[in-house]
Design a protein around this motif. Structure first.
Motif, PDB file in Angstrom:
ATOM      1  N   MET A  42     -15.362 -24.437 -19.495  1.00 36.37           N
ATOM      2  CA  MET A  42     -15.339 -25.188 -17.687  1.00 36.37           C
ATOM      3  C   MET A  42     -15.984 -24.026 -17.017  1.00 36.37           C
ATOM      4  SD  MET A  42     -15.163 -28.530 -16.565  1.00 36.37           S
ATOM      5  CE  MET A  42     -13.234 -28.301 -15.409  1.00 36.37           C
ATOM      6  N   VAL A  43     -16.910 -23.659 -16.504  1.00 34.63           N
ATOM      7  CA  VAL A  43     -16.419 -22.532 -14.944  1.00 34.63           C
ATOM      8  C   VAL A  43     -17.131 -23.569 -13.747  1.00 34.63           C
ATOM      9  CG1 VAL A  43     -17.273 -21.206 -13.792  1.00 34.63           C
ATOM     10  CG2 VAL A  43     -17.425 -20.706 -16.197  1.00 34.63           C
ATOM     11  N   CYS A  44     -15.531 -24.170 -12.804  1.00 30.59           N
ATOM     12  CA  CYS A  44     -15.683 -24.622 -12.009  1.00 30.59           C
ATOM     13  C   CYS A  44     -15.683 -23.940 -11.165  1.00 30.59           C
ATOM     14  CB  CYS A  44     -14.887 -25.596 -12.017  1.00 30.59           C
ATOM     15  SG  CYS A  44     -13.473 -26.230 -12.229  1.00 30.59           S
ATOM     16  N   THR A  45     -16.232 -25.226  -9.610  1.00 33.41           N
ATOM     17  CA  THR A  45     -15.326 -23.562  -7.914  1.00 33.41           C
ATOM     18  C   THR A  45     -14.507 -24.387  -7.505  1.00 33.41           C
ATOM     19  OG1 THR A  45     -17.613 -25.022  -7.720  1.00 33.41           O
ATOM     20  CG2 THR A  45     -17.477 -22.807  -7.314  1.00 33.41           C
ATOM     21  N   PHE A  46     -13.093 -24.803  -7.530  1.00 31.41           N
ATOM     22  CA  PHE A  46     -12.422 -23.250  -8.239  1.00 31.41           C
ATOM     23  C   PHE A  46     -11.376 -24.230  -8.969  1.00 31.41           C
ATOM     24  CE2 PHE A  46     -15.182 -21.250  -5.191  1.00 31.41           C
ATOM     25  CZ  PHE A  46     -15.857 -20.680  -5.628  1.00 31.41           C
ATOM     26  N   GLY A  47     -11.683 -23.469  -9.650  1.00 31.70           N
ATOM     27  CA  GLY A  47      -9.899 -23.911 -10.849  1.00 31.70           C
ATOM     28  C   GLY A  47      -9.068 -22.685 -11.083  1.00 31.70           C
ATOM     29  N   ASP A  48      -9.541 -21.633 -10.972  1.00 30.30           N
ATOM     30  CA  ASP A  48      -8.257 -20.339 -11.305  1.00 30.30           C
ATOM     31  C   ASP A  48      -9.633 -19.523 -10.770  1.00 30.30           C
ATOM     32  OD1 ASP A  48      -9.535 -19.717 -12.955  1.00 30.30           O
ATOM     33  OD2 ASP A  48      -8.279 -20.904 -15.227  1.00 30.30           O
ATOM     34  N   PRO A  49      -8.251 -18.381 -11.003  1.00 37.22           N
ATOM     35  CA  PRO A  49     -10.002 -17.329 -10.439  1.00 37.22           C
ATOM     36  C   PRO A  49     -10.733 -16.510 -11.524  1.00 37.22           C
ATOM     37  CG  PRO A  49      -7.022 -16.412  -9.902  1.00 37.22           C
ATOM     38  CD  PRO A  49      -7.326 -17.982 -10.163  1.00 37.22           C
ATOM     39  N   GLU A  50     -10.429 -17.029 -12.853  1.00 43.58           N
ATOM     40  CA  GLU A  50     -11.898 -16.925 -13.569  1.00 43.58           C
ATOM     41  C   GLU A  50     -12.455 -17.098 -13.318  1.00 43.58           C
ATOM     42  OE1 GLU A  50     -11.488 -15.191 -17.066  1.00 43.58           O
ATOM     43  OE2 GLU A  50      -9.472 -14.218 -15.613  1.00 43.58           O
ATOM     44  N   ASP A  51     -12.384 -18.132 -13.037  1.00 47.89           N
ATOM     45  CA  ASP A  51     -13.716 -19.045 -11.793  1.00 47.89           C
ATOM     46  C   ASP A  51     -13.968 -18.383 -11.191  1.00 47.89           C
ATOM     47  OD1 ASP A  51     -13.170 -21.449 -13.668  1.00 47.89           O
ATOM     48  OD2 ASP A  51     -12.303 -22.310 -12.464  1.00 47.89           O
ATOM     49  N   ILE A  52     -13.929 -17.470 -10.357  1.00 50.46           N
ATOM     50  CA  ILE A  52     -14.062 -17.118  -9.084  1.00 50.46           C
ATOM     51  C   ILE A  52     -14.760 -15.657  -9.867  1.00 50.46           C
ATOM     52  CG2 ILE A  52     -13.491 -16.018  -7.164  1.00 50.46           C
ATOM     53  CD1 ILE A  52     -11.394 -17.551  -6.704  1.00 50.46           C
ATOM     54  N   ALA A  53     -14.274 -15.364 -10.795  1.00 51.17           N
ATOM     55  CA  ALA A  53     -14.776 -13.908 -11.689  1.00 51.17           C
ATOM     56  C   ALA A  53     -16.510 -14.145 -12.458  1.00 51.17           C
ATOM     57  CB  ALA A  53     -13.890 -13.682 -12.220  1.00 51.17           C
ATOM     58  N   LYS A  54     -16.429 -15.758 -12.809  1.00 54.33           N
ATOM     59  CA  LYS A  54     -17.866 -15.246 -12.952  1.00 54.33           C
ATOM     60  C   LYS A  54     -18.283 -16.303 -11.849  1.00 54.33           C
ATOM     61  CE  LYS A  54     -15.435 -16.528 -17.353  1.00 54.33           C
ATOM     62  NZ  LYS A  54     -14.432 -16.384 -16.938  1.00 54.33           N
ATOM     63  N   TRP A  55     -17.881 -17.251 -11.057  1.00 55.47           N
ATOM     64  CA  TRP A  55     -18.728 -17.590  -9.819  1.00 55.47           C
ATOM     65  C   TRP A  55     -19.447 -16.360  -9.056  1.00 55.47           C
ATOM     66  CZ3 TRP A  55     -17.870 -16.491  -4.874  1.00 55.47           C
ATOM     67  CH2 TRP A  55     -17.801 -17.358  -4.011  1.00 55.47           C
ATOM     68  N   ARG A  56     -18.218 -15.423  -9.104  1.00 57.80           N
ATOM     69  CA  ARG A  56     -19.892 -13.619  -8.683  1.00 57.80           C
ATOM     70  C   ARG A  56     -20.243 -13.468  -9.545  1.00 57.80           C
ATOM     71  NH1 ARG A  56     -14.601 -12.378  -5.609  1.00 57.80           N
ATOM     72  NH2 ARG A  56     -14.632 -13.241  -3.940  1.00 57.80           N
TER      73      ARG A  56
END
Length: 915
Positions: free
Chosen positions: A321-335
């Motif tokens: 799950m990618v959510c905004t924002f749980g952790d730096p991984e989310d940020i990376a994929k969000w970007r």
RNA sequence: AGGCGCGUAGCUCAGCUGGUUAGAGCACCACGUUGACAUCGUGGGGGUCAGCGGUUCAAAUCCGCUCGUGCCUACCA
């Protein structure tokens, strides 16, 4: 034959039998202060010659008011080397700083007064911080002085005072000018308790604990459902409360299970919920009260399946799950995938889910008793997921949370405009700076390297707090342009002062101040520059100046607030290892950007003070020892002696026995010096000296030991220095040399006047040298003894032992008695020592006290030693109080002993007479 | 999970680039000390240098692995 000067009542008066540290230490503290002994003198010949040694030690958080022996230890360790450098003839610049701005102080004030940001005016809050800061600084200064730190107190800086504020603001403006600063509304690390943004360095890993993994079902959007493909996907998450912030599900591009699902979308659970009663009545949902329930009624939000290499197919279900924002991984994929943004947390870590009243307003993180963290938001989310059939299971899972190091709250990620210093593109040059720095001990560089290599965030310097350095910025309400103060307008607080001119972009006069304050490290990263008054440097101050971090060049205006570029780069930074990633790193960054140089030549990294059990001393753990008590009971010198026992970079346990050992050393030093002076009298001998083997030996050994001590201090390994000196002093000097020469003064018939003079010279100059090499560690007693014993005898005497010349020069030449090392003196002296040892062992064997004279020593010696006897035997016999020596077989009936190849037997005087 | 440090006498720790019989302080035992010693001195007991393997004439020291411990970093949705 010079008459020995026995103890007289006058002597006793001048030189009391006991050393009273409780009166002596404060007396010298006051005296040094009155003389200005430790003041940096830009007019001194050393300064003019460029022999400057500037020190950058940590400005402690005065707010903490929790000084313990661990602090005393690390500051002492720095100071050993500082005193050494002063004696080596450097113009020492040693200021003390106090770090009193920023979050640490705010946290302290909040806790002490049980107040919170937001419930008190900004001004009242700042006043409280300033008050605590002043009181803390007072306590600290008191302790530093009683510990004997040779600080130039005129140069003290405070990180909240105008000078430091000016530096921080100039740093900011300089980085703006250099294009290093950016204002961005990025996802950033955020502390919900402190309600402020953070930097990577403010975050620490928490204890590992059970953070359960929740399996959650995401249904595939019906229209995309194809025959033979599944109708849902399952993700696993430790943050079920963030499900409604989901913006995508991700899988690895090569994962066979999802390959055919390209282009499909998932329904995000719970996003179809709406508040029950008010659904039809309102659009905005801002007025829901307690007791309202949600119910399915809306459309599910849909999110795409994305493919990303960073997803580990082996982990969980392979679907993430990618959510905004749980952790730096989310940020990376969000970007990378330019995903949607769904923010559902407010600044205090509360859920903002108006459509789901059960969740809305619930806190994400609640600190429970113990280390367990219970989240009301999570509990509510789990309940909802279960209710609507999306929760497929919960399993135990151990991992650790990232915590804000000041309050131990798990950090969240928020999006808000912040000022960033771009550093991620500087990894290579910063690593290069790290390699150019001299690390003591060298292995500490690894910590720095690792930190730089692992940087993942630019340096966010904005804090949504009160007590800190303000940004010299006004925003235009018309066009949002940031308007900066000019260099000659700082220090400035935009909250107090209106913008000096209209908006540079649109000419509007409707400007508002930047309410945020700077990260505390923004200021403390400038300490070497603050010391050099960089903010007042004229253009080109460093031009033509070597920034190689070698010796500094001269030229000092001597007024305190004047620019002092010659102090920069500094000679050394001293600090503990846990702030390499913060203080050291940030300081290197600043110097790299501002002056294109290193901030210092050397860095000395100290360890921690530990308690008896080996745990780090800290106020929080309650395992600290108050240094003021130790000083009162055992003296500052004794406490410093303990601190000197640490190997550089290693932690050191506090053991009272070790401090007692220091006290014993002081007593011994006092007595040995007092004893020596009884035989010297009030002037140096005029008689030409005729040194015996013992004199030559002890002088030669002393010279060697001074060399070792010098070597130790040069490499910041004060413990090697002190151990070598201490061992020489106790063993060679006291237990052997002083014992040997007693006879020279006791029995006038055995030694001639030249030999007595040799002993007297050795006593005076040996003591002087010993006091000097002990002086960096034991500043008080050495000063006292110097003034009592040595200074009156010298023709040209330094005003203090602490500005006396170190007894060794750059080229290793030692100035003790001409620095003569006699050939063979050390080797033959070792024989003498063994011969004495053998006789002492025989005395022990025969239970004969050292005071009883011996009529004869019978000795059976190796061939090689016999030829040395003419040289050795007089000191030998003197040390043993023996009448004579006879070589050959040993009589059977006498006390005897063997030491290596030496066999001896002894006859006490009376026994011979009786025989 | 990586990195770094540490592991040596009952305790706290030194042992730098490999080289006599592995050291100090504290603690312990014995003895001696009214002449510098709020004590001090002398002597003594006490060590598989965490373990295993390797290099070398020679290893506490260099290399590899393992174990324990502490810290730093990363963390896995």
């Amino acid at each position: 034959m010079a008459e020995p000067t026995p103890a007289t009542s006058t002597f006793d008066q001048d030189f009391p039998k006991n050393y009273e540290h409780a009166t002596v230490e404060p007396r010298w503290t006051a005296s040094w202060e009155a003389q200005g002994l430790y003041r940096f003198d830009p007019e001194s010949s050393a300064a003019k010659a460029g022999r400057v040694y500037a020190i950058d030690t940590p400005p402690p958080y005065v707010s903490a008011a929790h000084l313990h022996t661990g602090h005393a230890m690390s500051y002492s360790q720095a100071e050993f080397v500082i005193r050494y450098k002063r004696m080596r003839g450097h113009a020492v610049f040693y200021p003390m700083g106090f770090d009193d701005n920023g979050l640490p102080t705010e946290r302290y004030v909040e806790q002490k007064y049980k107040i919170q940001k937001g419930k008190i005016t900004r001004k009242d809050f700042i006043d409280l911080c300033l008050k605590e800061t002043r009181e803390g600084a007072e306590v600290y200064q008191q302790l530093w002085k009683s510990l004997g730190l040779s600080v130039d107190w005129r140069m003290t800086y405070s990180t909240i005072a105008p000078r430091a504020v000016k530096h921080a603001q100039r740093s900011f403006l300089d980085l703006v000018a250099k294009g290093r600063l950016e204002r961005r509304a990025d996802p950033i690390l955020w502390c919900p308790t402190c309600a402020t943004a953070l930097a990577q360095a403010d975050v620490e890993a928490g204890e590992e604990q059970n953070r359960p993994m929740h399996a959650v079902r995401f249904d595939i959007v019906t229209s995309a459902h194809l025959a033979g493909l599944p109708d849902h996907g399952i993700i696993e998450t430790t943050r079920p409360e963030l499900v409604t912030a989901c913006v995508a599900l991700a899988c690895h591009p090569e994962d066979g299970r999802f390959k055919n699902l390209s282009g499909i979308h998932f329904q995000v659970p719970l996003t179809n919920l709406r508040p029950e009663r008010l659904r039809a009545d309102t659009d905005d949902g801002a007025v829901f009260g307690d007791g309202l329930l949600s119910a399915p009624g809306g459309e599910f939000r849909q999110v795409p399946l994305i493919f990303d290499e960073s997803v580990d197919p082996e982990f969980g279900t392979g679907l993430m799950m990618v959510c905004t924002f749980g952790d730096p991984e989310d940020i990376a994929k969000w970007r990378t995938h330019k995903l949607d943004t769904q923010l559902i947390l407010d600044a205090h870590g509360r859920m903002v889910t108006p459509n789901i009243p059960e969740l809305n307003g619930k806190r994400v993180h609640v600190q429970e008793k113990g280390s367990a963290i219970y989240s009301e938001a999570r509990a509510a989310a789990v309940e909802l997921l279960r209710q609507y059939g999306h929760l497929l299971g919960i399993r135990d899972n151990a991992s650790r949370a990232s915590l804000h190091e000041r309050c131990s709250t798990p950090v969240e990620i928020q999006v808000a405009p912040q000022w960033f210093i771009r550093v991620l593109d500087l990894k290579e040059p910063l690593l290069e700076r790290g390699r150019a720095l001299n690390w003591y001990p060298p292995f500490m560089r690894e910590r720095y390297e690792q930190w730089v290599e692992n940087l993942r965030w630019d340096w966010n310097i904005s804090r949504q707090r009160f007590y800190g350095v303000p940004f010299p910025v006004w925003f235009c309400n018309g066009c949002e342009t940031a308007n900066f103060a000019e260099l000659d307008e700082i220090p400035v607080d935009p909250l107090m002062q209106a913008a000096p001119r209209p908006c540079s972009a649109c000419g509007s006069t409707d400007l508002r101040p930047e309410p945020d304050v700077m990260d505390t490290w923004m200021t403390s990263s400038l300490t070497p520059l603050i010391n050099a008054n960089w903010a007042n440097w004229p253009q080109g101050a460093l031009q033509g100046k070597s920034l190689e971090c070698k010796e500094n060049s001269g030229e000092f205006p001597d007024i305190r607030d004047q620019p002092r570029p010659a102090l920069y780069p500094a000679g050394v930074r001293v600090q503990a290892h846990e702030i390499i990633r913060t203080w050291l790193f940030y300081t290197v960054v600043k110097s790299h950007l501002h002056t294109d140089s290193l901030p210092w030549r050397d860095v000395m990294i100290s360890g921690w003070g530990l308690d008896r059990q080996g745990k780090k001393m800290s106020k929080r753990a309650g395992n600290f020892v108050d240094p003021a008590e130790v000083i009162g009971k055992y003296s500052a010198d004794a406490l410093r002696y303990w601190a000197a026992g640490a190997t550089l970079g290693q932690d050191l346990r506090y053991l009272e026995d070790d401090v007692k050992g220091g006290k014993r050393l002081l007593t011994k030093l006092w007595n040995a010096t007092r004893f020596a002076m009884q035989y010297v009298g009030t002037s140096l001998p005029t008689q030409a000296e005729e040194p015996t083997l013992a004199d030559k030996w002890v002088r030669s050994e002393l010279i060697e030991v001074i060399g070792q001590a010098t070597q130790g201090f040069e490499t910041y390994e004060y413990n090697r220095a002190v151990r070598a000196v201490e061992r020489f002093f106790w063993d060679t000097w006291c237990d052997h040399y002083l014992e040997i020469i007693k006879e020279r003064f006791r029995d006038g018939s055995r030694f001639n006047a030249g030999e007595v003079a040799a002993a007297q010279n050795t006593l005076v100059f040996g003591t002087y040298a010993l006091l000097r090499v002990f002086a960096p560690i034991l500043p008080f007693i050495t000063e006292e003894l110097y003034h009592k014993a040595i200074k009156p005898l010298l023709a040209q005497s330094p005003v203090s032992i602490h500005v006396a010349p170190w007894p060794a020069a750059d080229d290793g030449q030692v100035d003790v008695l001409g620095g003569t090392i006699w050939p063979d003196a050390q080797e033959h002296g070792a024989v003498l020592r063994d011969l004495i040892g053998a006789v002492r062992a025989a005395r022990t064997a025969g239970k004969i006290g050292g005071g009883r004279p011996l009529a004869m020593i019978y000795a059976q010696l190796p061939e090689a030693i016999v030829p040395l006897l003419p040289e050795v035997s007089r000191d030998w016999l003197a040390a043993c109080r023996a009448e004579g020596v006879q070589l050959g077989a040993l009589p059977d009936d006498l006390p005897a002993a063997t030491l290596g190849e030496l066999h001896v037997a002894i006859a006490v005087a009376e026994l011979v007479e009786q025989a």
